[in-house]
Design a protein around this motif. Structure first.
Motif, mmCIF file in Angstrom:
data_model
loop_
_atom_site.group_PDB
_atom_site.id
_atom_site.type_symbol
_atom_site.label_atom_id
_atom_site.label_comp_id
_atom_site.label_asym_id
_atom_site.label_seq_id
_atom_site.Cartn_x
_atom_site.Cartn_y
_atom_site.Cartn_z
ATOM 1 N N VAL A 1 0.844 -1.202 0.000
ATOM 2 C CA VAL A 1 0.000 0.000 0.000
ATOM 3 C C VAL A 1 0.879 1.251 0.000
ATOM 4 O O VAL A 1 0.604 2.224 -0.724
ATOM 5 C CB VAL A 1 -0.944 -0.017 1.213
ATOM 6 C CG1 VAL A 1 -1.634 1.335 1.393
ATOM 7 C CG2 VAL A 1 -1.988 -1.124 1.064
ATOM 8 N N ALA A 2 1.948 1.219 0.790
ATOM 9 C CA ALA A 2 2.845 2.376 0.865
ATOM 10 C C ALA A 2 3.554 2.625 -0.467
ATOM 11 O O ALA A 2 3.812 3.782 -0.831
ATOM 12 C CB ALA A 2 3.875 2.158 1.975
ATOM 13 N N ARG A 3 3.861 1.545 -1.209
ATOM 14 C CA ARG A 3 4.546 1.718 -2.496
ATOM 15 C C ARG A 3 3.589 2.156 -3.607
ATOM 16 O O ARG A 3 3.936 2.981 -4.454
ATOM 17 C CB ARG A 3 5.234 0.418 -2.924
ATOM 18 C CG ARG A 3 6.413 0.011 -2.065
ATOM 19 C CD ARG A 3 7.221 -1.089 -2.728
ATOM 20 N NE ARG A 3 6.422 -2.268 -3.014
ATOM 21 C CZ ARG A 3 6.258 -3.297 -2.176
ATOM 22 N NH1 ARG A 3 6.812 -3.261 -0.977
ATOM 23 N NH2 ARG A 3 5.531 -4.340 -2.519
ATOM 24 N N LEU A 4 2.372 1.589 -3.608
ATOM 25 C CA LEU A 4 1.435 1.880 -4.693
ATOM 26 C C LEU A 4 0.814 3.268 -4.585
ATOM 27 O O LEU A 4 0.508 3.886 -5.608
ATOM 28 C CB LEU A 4 0.322 0.830 -4.718
ATOM 29 C CG LEU A 4 0.748 -0.600 -5.076
ATOM 30 C CD1 LEU A 4 -0.464 -1.531 -5.014
ATOM 31 C CD2 LEU A 4 1.391 -0.670 -6.447
ATOM 32 N N GLY A 5 0.626 3.753 -3.371
ATOM 33 C CA GLY A 5 0.002 5.059 -3.182
ATOM 34 C C GLY A 5 0.669 6.161 -3.984
ATOM 35 O O GLY A 5 0.010 6.860 -4.776
ATOM 36 N N PRO A 6 1.981 6.369 -3.828
ATOM 37 C CA PRO A 6 2.641 7.437 -4.595
ATOM 38 C C PRO A 6 2.629 7.202 -6.108
ATOM 39 O O PRO A 6 2.701 8.153 -6.882
ATOM 40 C CB PRO A 6 4.078 7.408 -4.053
ATOM 41 C CG PRO A 6 3.975 6.762 -2.715
ATOM 42 C CD PRO A 6 2.876 5.755 -2.838
ATOM 43 N N LEU A 7 2.542 5.955 -6.531
ATOM 44 C CA LEU A 7 2.564 5.653 -7.962
ATOM 45 C C LEU A 7 1.235 5.992 -8.638
ATOM 46 O O LEU A 7 1.212 6.414 -9.800
ATOM 47 C CB LEU A 7 2.885 4.177 -8.193
ATOM 48 C CG LEU A 7 4.297 3.708 -7.845
ATOM 49 C CD1 LEU A 7 4.403 2.209 -8.038
ATOM 50 C CD2 LEU A 7 5.324 4.430 -8.720
ATOM 51 N N TYR A 8 0.119 5.786 -7.928
ATOM 52 C CA TYR A 8 -1.200 5.912 -8.550
ATOM 53 C C TYR A 8 -2.051 7.043 -7.985
ATOM 54 O O TYR A 8 -3.026 7.436 -8.625
ATOM 55 C CB TYR A 8 -1.970 4.592 -8.391
ATOM 56 C CG TYR A 8 -1.382 3.458 -9.192
ATOM 57 C CD1 TYR A 8 -1.800 3.211 -10.492
ATOM 58 C CD2 TYR A 8 -0.405 2.639 -8.654
ATOM 59 C CE1 TYR A 8 -1.268 2.169 -11.240
ATOM 60 C CE2 TYR A 8 0.145 1.597 -9.395
ATOM 61 C CZ TYR A 8 -0.287 1.365 -10.685
ATOM 62 O OH TYR A 8 0.255 0.330 -11.411
ATOM 63 N N CYS A 9 -1.724 7.549 -6.805
ATOM 64 C CA CYS A 9 -2.644 8.483 -6.132
ATOM 65 C C CYS A 9 -1.935 9.720 -5.589
ATOM 66 O O CYS A 9 -2.439 10.352 -4.651
ATOM 67 C CB CYS A 9 -3.362 7.761 -4.977
ATOM 68 S SG CYS A 9 -4.092 6.179 -5.446
ATOM 69 N N ARG A 10 -0.808 10.094 -6.167
ATOM 70 C CA ARG A 10 -0.027 11.197 -5.597
ATOM 71 C C ARG A 10 -0.715 12.538 -5.800
ATOM 72 O O ARG A 10 -0.781 13.366 -4.899
ATOM 73 C CB ARG A 10 1.367 11.217 -6.227
ATOM 74 C CG ARG A 10 2.320 12.240 -5.612
ATOM 75 C CD ARG A 10 3.710 12.086 -6.181
ATOM 76 N NE ARG A 10 3.727 12.321 -7.616
ATOM 77 C CZ ARG A 10 3.834 13.518 -8.180
ATOM 78 N NH1 ARG A 10 3.928 14.602 -7.419
ATOM 79 N NH2 ARG A 10 3.855 13.647 -9.484
ATOM 80 N N THR A 11 -1.233 12.776 -6.993
ATOM 81 C CA THR A 11 -1.857 14.067 -7.299
ATOM 82 C C THR A 11 -3.362 13.900 -7.498
ATOM 83 O O THR A 11 -3.868 12.785 -7.625
ATOM 84 C CB THR A 11 -1.255 14.671 -8.581
ATOM 85 O OG1 THR A 11 -1.622 13.842 -9.692
ATOM 86 C CG2 THR A 11 0.260 14.748 -8.492
#
Length: 321
Positions: free
Chosen positions: A218-228
């Protein structure tokens, strides 16, 4: 003369449906008969005609292409595999590897449709069937051969799905995770990310230690798909899932700290859940639990402050009374 006649027929075949299938079969049979009777086409001295005549590779490639058009997958696989063995440096080797993979995929789908072959609902991980193993091997070969090709992610996803549908969630998670993290902009990446999370969740039902990997994922995917905001608008379902999982994992961690007697850490985790940076639904409940953990940690002043915040912020909550 025989080769010239058959080759001209092969070149004249339509490339898009509808196709004259009997004619396709006739041309393929003639080409097969020719290479069987004349196995040394390439070494024949044709003089000036050599440049105009097809090589043995071109003939065999045409035969494989015709088998693909006819959807005769056993022949398709055998002929493309033979091309890859005979001509490993051919310019069309990536095309041959990918088409062989697609034929393997059709073989596997037809195997699944046969009566008595449904294994999807079998409990627990199972061994791959022979068509599934061959499909995975074909996909892995193509990805290894063409890691940057447009179809590489599709091939990797097909292999991961085979393991997922065989309840082999550990291997499925490894493969889906690699896809989701390597190419988040790819059209198939979000599907891979969701199945990666689902695989980890299914693993954690029997192996609680996998919850740690879920948190890391979850910590890795968050910035990849939901940063902005644009990212979140592009992936609303996945971002919602990641947010819910983040909250659920935080609650599990707080409960685990409490069960271990680490009440100060449980208090801090519940306070983190209650913060605006981690919205998890019932914030009044998180504040209440934080106050209880502060009591257990002998932090009377902290418990009083948290209850004061709860009463001021959520005066109508039953937990504020």
């Amino acid at each position: 003369q025989a080769l010239d006649r058959v080759w001209r027929l092969a070149q004249a075949l339509p490339t898009e449906l509808p196709r004259d299938l009997p004619r396709v079969r006739d041309v393929r049979a003639a080409l097969l008969a020719f290479v069987d009777r004349h196995p040394h086409v390439d070494s024949t001295d044709l003089g000036d005609l050599r440049a105009e005549w097809p090589t043995e590779y071109a003939i065999r490639f045409a035969i494989a292409e015709l088998s693909w058009q006819l959807e005769e997958d056993d022949a398709c696989v055998a002929q493309y595999e033979e091309l890859l063995r005979r001509y490993p440096a051919a310019d069309d080797r990536e095309h041959s590897a990918y088409t062989a993979l697609l034929c393997r995929y059709r073989q596997r789908e037809r195997e699944r449709e046969r009566p008595g072959r449904a294994m999807r609902d079998a409990p627990g991980p199972r061994a791959l069937t022979e068509p599934e193993s061959r499909l995975v091997a074909a996909a892995d070969r193509y990805v290894c051969m063409s890691p940057g090709a447009p179809d590489a992610m599709d091939a990797a996803y097909r292999a991961a799905r085979v393991h997922y549908e065989a309840n082999r969630y550990e291997e499925a998670a490894r493969r889906f995770g690699a896809i989701a993290e390597a190419a988040p902009a790819h059209e198939i990446a979000e599907f891979a990310a969701n199945l990666y999370l689902d695989s980890l969740n299914l693993l954690s039902l029997d192996r609680p230690e996998c919850a740690t990997e879920m948190g890391a994922a979850v910590a890795r995917l968050g910035p990849l798909y939901c940063r902005t905001r644009a990212d979140r608008n592009a992936h609303p379902d996945l971002c919602s899932t990641l947010s819910a999982l983040r909250c659920d994992l935080a609650r599990r961690e707080a409960e685990a700290f409490s069960n271990l007697g680490l009440h100060d850490r449980a208090r801090d985790r519940y306070l983190e859940i209650a913060r605006v940076t981690l919205p998890c639904g019932r914030i009044d409940e998180a504040l209440y639990n934080a106050a209880v953990e502060a009591d257990h940690a002998h932090d009377a002043a902290g418990a009083a402050r948290i209850r004061g915040t709860l009463r001021r912020t959520y005066p109508r909550s039953p937990l504020a009374r």
